[in-house]
Design a protein around this motif. Structure first.
Motif, PDB file in Angstrom:
ATOM      1  N   MET A 241      46.741  62.868  72.298  1.00  8.26           N
ATOM      2  CA  MET A 241      46.847  61.433  72.563  1.00  8.26           C
ATOM      3  C   MET A 241      45.470  60.803  72.344  1.00  8.26           C
ATOM      4  O   MET A 241      44.498  61.170  73.001  1.00  8.26           O
ATOM      5  N   GLN A 242      45.410  59.871  71.425  1.00  5.60           N
ATOM      6  CA  GLN A 242      44.169  59.166  71.115  1.00  5.60           C
ATOM      7  C   GLN A 242      44.212  57.791  71.760  1.00  5.60           C
ATOM      8  O   GLN A 242      45.081  56.975  71.462  1.00  5.60           O
ATOM      9  N   VAL A 243      43.260  57.529  72.647  1.00  8.11           N
ATOM     10  CA  VAL A 243      43.158  56.242  73.336  1.00  8.11           C
ATOM     11  C   VAL A 243      41.933  55.517  72.782  1.00  8.11           C
ATOM     12  O   VAL A 243      40.806  56.006  72.899  1.00  8.11           O
ATOM     13  N   THR A 244      42.158  54.374  72.159  1.00  9.50           N
ATOM     14  CA  THR A 244      41.080  53.565  71.606  1.00  9.50           C
ATOM     15  C   THR A 244      40.767  52.441  72.581  1.00  9.50           C
ATOM     16  O   THR A 244      41.655  51.660  72.951  1.00  9.50           O
ATOM     17  N   LEU A 276      46.951  54.202  82.939  1.00  8.24           N
ATOM     18  CA  LEU A 276      46.835  54.973  84.171  1.00  8.24           C
ATOM     19  C   LEU A 276      47.512  56.317  83.970  1.00  8.24           C
ATOM     20  O   LEU A 276      48.719  56.379  83.661  1.00  8.24           O
ATOM     21  N   LEU A 277      46.768  57.399  84.142  1.00  7.56           N
ATOM     22  CA  LEU A 277      47.275  58.760  83.983  1.00  7.56           C
ATOM     23  C   LEU A 277      47.138  59.496  85.300  1.00  7.56           C
ATOM     24  O   LEU A 277      46.098  59.422  85.961  1.00  7.56           O
ATOM     25  N   GLY A 278      48.194  60.203  85.676  1.00  9.33           N
ATOM     26  CA  GLY A 278      48.183  61.030  86.884  1.00  9.33           C
ATOM     27  C   GLY A 278      48.321  62.493  86.532  1.00  9.33           C
ATOM     28  O   GLY A 278      49.161  62.867  85.705  1.00  9.33           O
ATOM     29  N   VAL A 297      41.912  56.150  85.011  1.00 12.91           N
ATOM     30  CA  VAL A 297      42.166  54.751  84.651  1.00 12.91           C
ATOM     31  C   VAL A 297      41.249  54.392  83.484  1.00 12.91           C
ATOM     32  O   VAL A 297      40.026  54.521  83.581  1.00 12.91           O
ATOM     33  N   ILE A 298      41.831  53.951  82.383  1.00 18.51           N
ATOM     34  CA  ILE A 298      41.078  53.526  81.196  1.00 18.51           C
ATOM     35  C   ILE A 298      41.468  52.090  80.901  1.00 18.51           C
ATOM     36  O   ILE A 298      42.629  51.795  80.614  1.00 18.51           O
ATOM     37  N   ASP A 299      40.486  51.185  80.981  1.00 15.85           N
ATOM     38  CA  ASP A 299      40.740  49.764  80.765  1.00 15.85           C
ATOM     39  C   ASP A 299      40.295  49.373  79.354  1.00 15.85           C
ATOM     40  O   ASP A 299      39.718  50.165  78.614  1.00 15.85           O
TER      41      ASP A 299
END
Length: 344
Positions: A241-244, A276-278, A297-299
């Motif tokens: 999973m790539q989060v930009t 939000l990942l748990g 938490v990634i904003d």
């Protein structure tokens, strides 16, 4: 002289237009013709229980009658599945295999045992590579196998190369890029690695998640046999999973933990998203009501993409023989950041 009363003639033919619209008198409901099977007449002495069955049939007018019909031989029906059809020699399937398209390899392997054995051969995958990948300008150097005689993981390398050069697979990747990714499908997967990359304008946070297999047992590996495994794929059942995002967000060590919840919502200002990942340590009691042991938490998230092992942007490394069980010790390669920056 009085008319002689004769027997009415019955006809099994269907009624015509003259019987209805052009009839001189009103015609009532016409009974449908019923033709029963002709059964040879037999005396009671000739009839046997093994020959005929007495079956009750209902006619169109509601009347019932009993007829004799031949019994169904159930033994013949049971033996239909046991009958083998035309068995072609394996050389026939081998001659057909060069004409199989890459998207039909799975269907070809499911035809019979001979076709499945052909898809396990080195010659089959090298022929696919020569037809669609060899000397292609868009093929990366790390996936070229013209001068390589390595068998381990050959199938995986050819499939990855096809996603760079084969038009059908390239269009499929472009269609998936326009669609919304579904990170919720990664729930109940175990985190193997987490890393960061700094791009020109954004930060990239990667989560490598692998499908948990609690029933898998650690077995000894015969390295001689492992060297010849064409279908070997250490990255199977793994997704990245790539989060930009615009800013850098520090993520705690999550290796070995199971993703239990995923939430995506609008961040403050409604310009970006918040992820939000748990994560939990166990994978048996993962449900919606479970409280995560570790939350991330990634904003200011710009995009969220999920890559499979065959995707061109999936961070693959050169295949190596597994010295130990991958499930027990996830390792981050030293040269990963160099490779990742080069791919960006």
């Amino acid at each position: 002289m009085p008319k002689k009363k004769g027997k009415k003639k019955t006809s099994n033919a269907d009624f015509t237009l003259n019987d209805c619209a052009n009839a001189l008198k009103p015609v009532g409901r016409v009974k449908k013709s019923f033709v029963s099977e002709d059964v040879p007449e037999k005396t009671w002495e000739d009839l046997e229980d093994d020959d005929l069955d007495v079956i009750e049939e209902v006619n169109a007018d509601g009347t019932k009658n009993f007829v004799y019909k031949n019994k169904i031989n159930h033994s013949k029906c049971e033996n239909i599945s046991d009958q083998t059809g035309i068995v072609y020699p394996e050389i026939v399937w081998y001659l057909i295999s060069p004409y199989i398209k890459p998207e039909e390899v799975g269907n070809f392997a499911r035809v019979n045992r001979a076709t499945y054995a052909i898809t396990k051969r080195e010659s089959f995958w090298r022929a696919l590579y020569r037809r669609y990948c060899q000397n292609h300008p868009k093929l990366p150097e790390k996936l070229r196998i013209e001068n390589s005689y390595k068998l381990y993981g050959l199938r995986q390398r050819v499939i990855r190369a096809l996603h760079h050069t084969y038009d059908v697979f390239v269009r499929k990747i472009l269609q998936q890029a326009t669609q919304e990714s579904r990170p919720h499908q990664l729930v109940k997967r175990r985190c193997v690695n987490v890393w960061y990359c700094k791009g020109q304008s954004y930060w990239f946070v990667y989560f490598k998640l692998k499908k948990s297999n609690p029933e898998k047992r650690i077995t000894t590996i015969d390295f001689i046999e492992e060297l010849g495994r064409i279908d070997a794929n250490p990255e199977v059942d793994s997704q990245v999973m790539q989060v930009t995002c615009q800013n850098f967000y520090e993520v705690p060590p999550l290796m070995g933990m199971t993703l239990s919840s995923v939430s995506v919502m609008l961040s403050q200002g409604f310009r970006h998203h918040k992820l939000l990942l748990g994560f939990n340590t166990g994978h048996y009691n993962i449900s919606r009501n479970v409280i995560p042991e570790c939350s991330v938490v990634i904003d200011t998230v710009v995009s969220i993409l999920v890559y499979d092992w065959w995707h061109p942007k999936y961070p693959n490394f050169e295949n190596r023989l597994p010295m130990m069980d991958e499930e027990s010790l996830p390792v981050l390669k030293k040269d990963f950041f160099t490779l990742c920056n080069g791919d960006l």
